[in-house]
Design an enzyme around this catalytic site. Structure first.
Site, PDB file in Angstrom:
ATOM      1  N   GLY A 157       0.829  -1.197   0.000  1.00 59.62           N
ATOM      2  CA  GLY A 157       0.000   0.000   0.000  1.00 59.62           C
ATOM      3  C   GLY A 157       0.862   1.245   0.000  1.00 59.62           C
ATOM      4  O   GLY A 157       2.066   1.175   0.279  1.00 59.62           O
TER       5      GLY A 157
ATOM      6  N   GLU B 117       4.712 -10.823  -5.758  1.00 58.96           N
ATOM      7  CA  GLU B 117       3.683 -11.075  -6.773  1.00 58.96           C
ATOM      8  C   GLU B 117       4.083 -10.601  -8.162  1.00 58.96           C
ATOM      9  O   GLU B 117       3.464 -11.007  -9.151  1.00 58.96           O
ATOM     10  CB  GLU B 117       2.358 -10.414  -6.372  1.00 58.96           C
ATOM     11  CG  GLU B 117       2.305  -8.895  -6.492  1.00 58.96           C
ATOM     12  CD  GLU B 117       2.822  -8.147  -5.268  1.00 58.96           C
ATOM     13  OE1 GLU B 117       2.462  -6.976  -5.086  1.00 58.96           O
ATOM     14  OE2 GLU B 117       3.600  -8.751  -4.498  1.00 58.96           O
TER      15      GLU B 117
ATOM     16  N   ASP C 107     -13.089 -11.748 -24.441  1.00 55.69           N
ATOM     17  CA  ASP C 107     -13.766 -11.452 -23.181  1.00 55.69           C
ATOM     18  C   ASP C 107     -15.277 -11.614 -23.273  1.00 55.69           C
ATOM     19  O   ASP C 107     -15.892 -12.311 -22.455  1.00 55.69           O
ATOM     20  CB  ASP C 107     -13.423 -10.026 -22.726  1.00 55.69           C
ATOM     21  CG  ASP C 107     -11.931  -9.760 -22.740  1.00 55.69           C
ATOM     22  OD1 ASP C 107     -11.163 -10.734 -22.611  1.00 55.69           O
ATOM     23  OD2 ASP C 107     -11.536  -8.595 -22.912  1.00 55.69           O
TER      24      ASP C 107
ATOM     25  N   HIS D 216       7.849  -7.230  -3.079  1.00 59.93           N
ATOM     26  CA  HIS D 216       6.623  -7.625  -3.773  1.00 59.93           C
ATOM     27  C   HIS D 216       6.863  -8.958  -4.495  1.00 59.93           C
ATOM     28  O   HIS D 216       7.294  -8.969  -5.651  1.00 59.93           O
ATOM     29  CB  HIS D 216       6.206  -6.552  -4.790  1.00 59.93           C
ATOM     30  CG  HIS D 216       5.667  -5.309  -4.175  1.00 59.93           C
ATOM     31  ND1 HIS D 216       4.340  -5.144  -3.855  1.00 59.93           N
ATOM     32  CD2 HIS D 216       6.299  -4.158  -3.797  1.00 59.93           C
ATOM     33  CE1 HIS D 216       4.160  -3.945  -3.313  1.00 59.93           C
ATOM     34  NE2 HIS D 216       5.321  -3.331  -3.268  1.00 59.93           N
TER      35      HIS D 216
ATOM     36  N   CYS E  50       5.326  -6.070   1.819  1.00 57.92           N
ATOM     37  CA  CYS E  50       5.580  -4.625   1.776  1.00 57.92           C
ATOM     38  C   CYS E  50       4.849  -3.919   2.922  1.00 57.92           C
ATOM     39  O   CYS E  50       5.198  -4.118   4.082  1.00 57.92           O
ATOM     40  CB  CYS E  50       5.191  -4.074   0.409  1.00 57.92           C
ATOM     41  SG  CYS E  50       5.837  -2.410   0.089  1.00 57.92           S
ATOM     42  N   TYR E  51       3.825  -3.106   2.632  1.00 54.92           N
ATOM     43  CA  TYR E  51       3.083  -2.439   3.706  1.00 54.92           C
ATOM     44  C   TYR E  51       2.496  -3.463   4.668  1.00 54.92           C
ATOM     45  O   TYR E  51       2.513  -3.271   5.889  1.00 54.92           O
ATOM     46  CB  TYR E  51       1.963  -1.588   3.111  1.00 54.92           C
ATOM     47  CG  TYR E  51       1.173  -0.807   4.144  1.00 54.92           C
ATOM     48  CD1 TYR E  51       1.568   0.472   4.531  1.00 54.92           C
ATOM     49  CD2 TYR E  51       0.048  -1.360   4.747  1.00 54.92           C
ATOM     50  CE1 TYR E  51       0.857   1.187   5.484  1.00 54.92           C
ATOM     51  CE2 TYR E  51      -0.671  -0.656   5.707  1.00 54.92           C
ATOM     52  CZ  TYR E  51      -0.257   0.617   6.071  1.00 54.92           C
ATOM     53  OH  TYR E  51      -0.962   1.308   7.026  1.00 54.92           O
TER      54      TYR E  51
ATOM     55  N   LYS F 251      -6.574 -11.612 -18.383  1.00 54.26           N
ATOM     56  CA  LYS F 251      -6.831 -12.186 -19.694  1.00 54.26           C
ATOM     57  C   LYS F 251      -6.474 -13.663 -19.782  1.00 54.26           C
ATOM     58  O   LYS F 251      -7.232 -14.465 -20.339  1.00 54.26           O
ATOM     59  CB  LYS F 251      -6.056 -11.397 -20.754  1.00 54.26           C
ATOM     60  CG  LYS F 251      -6.235 -11.901 -22.179  1.00 54.26           C
ATOM     61  CD  LYS F 251      -7.602 -11.574 -22.746  1.00 54.26           C
ATOM     62  CE  LYS F 251      -7.700 -10.097 -23.089  1.00 54.26           C
ATOM     63  NZ  LYS F 251      -8.954  -9.774 -23.795  1.00 54.26           N
TER      64      LYS F 251
END
Length: 522
Positions: free
Chosen positions: A55, A172, A228, A170, A82-83, A377
Site C-alpha cells: 500500500g 507477486e 472477453d 513484492h 511490503c506495507y 486475460k
C-alpha cells in the site's frame, strides 16, 4: 463456496488483484477484501490463509490503514507483503521507521536461511522488487529474520509456530525472480493448502454466481466476438440457458472480417441465440468531428448502452415472438485491467475510461452482469477453454471494444476507417504468415490521421499519413513490452502497406513499454 478462500486484504495496493491471481496460479482459491473489513467478518469467511497486500501509506502516518492484532492471533496463517509486512511488524510489537535507506525497483536480497519455510530450496542471493521508504527496524519477539537487503536489514521474517510470515518486497510481480516460489511456499508449506483449485472450479463458482444473480430473468449479452465477451456469453449461457440472447452491434468500427467471425466461429460452435444490430450510421454520426480519445470512449460507451436498450425493448421481444420480454440484465466482458485503468481499483488512477466501465451513462437501464470482472486475460482464456469456446476465439489477440475508433489519432470518418482496415489486415496477414501469432500478445495498428509527412512514390511527391505498428508482449495487460518482430517481417508489412494503401507513405514502429505508454495509442 466449494473451497476455503485465501483472503487478500487490500491496503490500497495497485496489485492487490495481481496477488489474488498469483494465488490462483498456485491452484488455491482467492478473494480480495478491503482493509476496512472487520476481523470478525474476515474470520466468518473461514479463510484458509490471509495475505496482507502492499500500500502507499506509512504505517505510522495519521489515517494510515491499520491492522487489528487479533487477526494475527486467530490461528489463521498470515503472510504480509511490503506495507502488510510492516503492519504485521508494528501490530506484533516490532518497530517501523524511516531510515533514509529507501529501495525502489530491482534489489539484491540475501537469504539468511535457505531451509526456512519461505525460502526452502532457493539461492542465497536473489533479485527482488522493492518499493519502500520505511523499513522494519527490529523484528517482533518470536519472529526469525530470514532475509536482508542493504536498505532493509529485516527484509523477511517467519514464525512457523504461529504460522506468521512476511517479506518487505513484492513477490507477486515478475521482477522478483523467486517471488512465485516464495508465495507458493507460504501457501503450500506454511499454510498447508492442497493446491487443488482448477479452472473447472473457477467455472463452477462463476456459473453458480451468475445463476444466483440472474435468477429467472431475461438477459442480453454485448457480444463483440472477442475473447472477453465470448467467454462471458458462454459462461452465462451455461448458467441460464435460453434466458440469454446475445446482441452483436456492428458499430462500423470493426476490423475486416470481424462480423463474419462472430457467426462463423462462435455462434456455430455454441449455438448461442444471436441478434445482429447494424448501428454503423449511428456511431459514426455520434463520433463525427471528435478527436479527444476520452470523449470517443464515452460516446461509444453511451451509444452501446442506448443500442442495447433499444434491442431489449424491440428486437429481443420480436426475436423471441412476443413484445412482453422485459430484459433486466446486461452481460459485459469486463476484465480487471479495464477496471484498474478506469480508476476502479482501490487507490488507482483513472488512466483511461474503458467504454464498458468509465464510459457508461449514469441513467443505465440495466443491471450489469460482469462475471469476469476480477480475472486477467490469461485466466479468461483458461475459463473459455474449460467452457469449450473455440480456440479461434480463446487464443485470439485482444481487440478493444471501441474498435478502430481509438486506433485513429484524430477524428473518425468512414474514409479513415477504410485506410486503417486495409493497413491492419496486411499487418495481421504477415504476422500470421510468419508464425508470430502466439508470440505477440497484441499488435494495434494505428493511423495518425491528423499527421502527414512528405514522401516519394512513383518519382512524385506524396503527402500521406503515417501508420504505427505497436506489437507488444504481455502476461496480463497490466504491464507490457514491445515485441522484437524480425526485421524481414517488419519490412514485408511496411512494403505492402505503402504499396497497397495509397493514403499511407510511412510505417513506423512503437518501441515503448507499458509503463510509461499504454498498449493502445488512443
Amino acid at each position: 463456496m466449494t473451497a476455503r478462500p485465501v483472503l487478500v486484504v487490500d491496503f490500497g495496493a495497485q496489485y492487490a488483484q495481481l496477488i489474488a491471481r498469483r494465488v490462483r496460479e498456485a491452484s488455491c482459491f482467492s478473494e480480495v477484501v478491503p482493509h476496512t473489513m472487520s476481523t470478525e467478518e474476515m474470520l466468518a469467511r473461514d479463510p484458509a490463509a490471509i495475505i496482507l497486500s502492499g500500500g502507499p501509506s506509512s504505517v505510522y502516518a495519521d489515517g494510515a490503514p491499520g491492522l487489528d492484532g487479533s487477526l494475527l492471533e486467530a490461528g489463521v496463517p498470515v503472510f504480509g507483503m511490503c506495507y502488510g509486512f510492516q503492519a504485521m511488524a508494528q501490530a506484533l510489537g516490532g518497530t517501523v521507521e524511516r531510515t533514509g535507506l529507501s529501495e525502489y525497483g530491482s534489489t539484491p536480497a540475501h537469504i539468511l536461511d535457505g531451509s526456512s519455510t519461505l525460502f526452502n530450496g532457493q539461492p542465497a542471493e536473489q533479485s527482488v522488487w522493492m518499493s519502500h521508504g520505511d523499513s522494519v527496524g527490529s523484528a517482533p519477539d518470536g519472529m526469525r529474520v530470514t532475509a536482508a537487503t542493504a536498505g532493509a536489514p529485516v527484509a523477511a521474517f517467519e514464525d512457523d509456530e504461529r504460522r506468521l510470515y512476511g517479506v518487505q518486497w513484492h513477490p507477486e510481480v515478475m521482477h522478483s525472480t523467486f517471488g512465485q516460489r516464495v508465495l507458493e511456499n507460504f501457501l503450500l508449506r506454511g499454510a498447508g493448502l492442497a493446491g487443488d483449485w482448477t479452472p473447472a472450479n473457477v467455472v463452477d463458482e462463476l456459473v453458480s454466481s451468475v445463476r444466483e444473480q440472474i435468477g429467472e430473468s431475461r438477459v442480453i449479452c454485448a457480444l463483440s466476438g472477442g475473447v472477453d465477451s465470448s467467454v462471458a456469453a458462454a459462461l452465462v449461457q451455461q448458467a441460464v440457458g435460453d434466458q440469454l440472447t446475445c446482441v452483436f452491434v456492428d458499430h462500423g468500427l470493426l476490423r475486416a472480417g470481424e462480423a463474419e467471425q462472430v457467426e462463423k466461429d462462435f455462434v456455430t460452435a455454441t449455438g448461442v441465440d444471436l441478434v445482429v444490430v447494424d448501428a454503423r450510421e449511428r456511431f459514426l454520426s455520434a463520433l463525427a468531428g471528435v478527436s479527444d480519445p476520452e470523449e470517443k470512449r464515452k460516446i461509444i460507451g453511451r451509444e452501446f448502452i442506448r443500442v442495447f436498450e433499444q434491442a431489449a425493448r424491440d428486437i429481443v421481444g420480436a426475436h423471441l415472438g412476443s413484445d412482453d420480454h422485459p430484459v433486466e440484465f446486461l452481460v459485459q466482458g469486463t476484465l480487471y485491467p479495464d477496471v484498474v485503468e478506469s480508476g476502479g481499483g482501490s487507490g488507482t488512477a483513472n488512466i483511461k475510461s474503458h467504454h464498458n466501465v468509465g464510459g457508461l451513462p449514469e441513467d443505465l437501464q440495466f443491471t450489469l452482469v460482469e462475471p469476469l470482472r476480477l480475472l486477467f486475460k490469461d485466466e479468461v482464456r483458461a475459463v473459455g477453454a474449460e467452457l469449450g469456446v473455440p480456440d479461434e476465439i480463446v487464443k485470439r489477440q485482444p481487440f478493444p471494444g471501441p474498435g478502430l475508433a481509438i486506433r485513429i489519432v484524430g477524428a473518425v470518418s468512414e474514409e479513415r476507417l477504410e485506410v486503417l482496415r486495409a493497413a491492419d489486415r496486411i499487418a495481421r496477414q504477415e504476422l500470421t504468415a510468419a508464425g508470430l501469432d502466439d508470440e505477440i500478445w497484441q499488435c494495434p495498428v494505428v493511423l495518425l490521421a491528423d499527421v502527414r509527412s512528405v514522401g516519394v512514390q512513383g518519382d512524385g511527391r506524396t503527402y500521406g499519413h503515417p501508420i504505427v505498428l505497436r506489437p507488444v508482449s504481455s502476461e496480463d495487460a497490466m504491464t507490457a513490452d514491445w515485441t522484437r518482430v524480425p526485421y524481414d517481417v517488419l519490412a514485408k508489412i511496411s512494403t505492402r502497406i505503402t504499396n497497397e494503401v495509397p493514403e499511407v507513405n510511412r510505417v513506423v514502429l512503437d518501441v515503448t513499454s507499458k509503463p510509461p505508454g499504454t498498449i493502445e495509442w488512443e
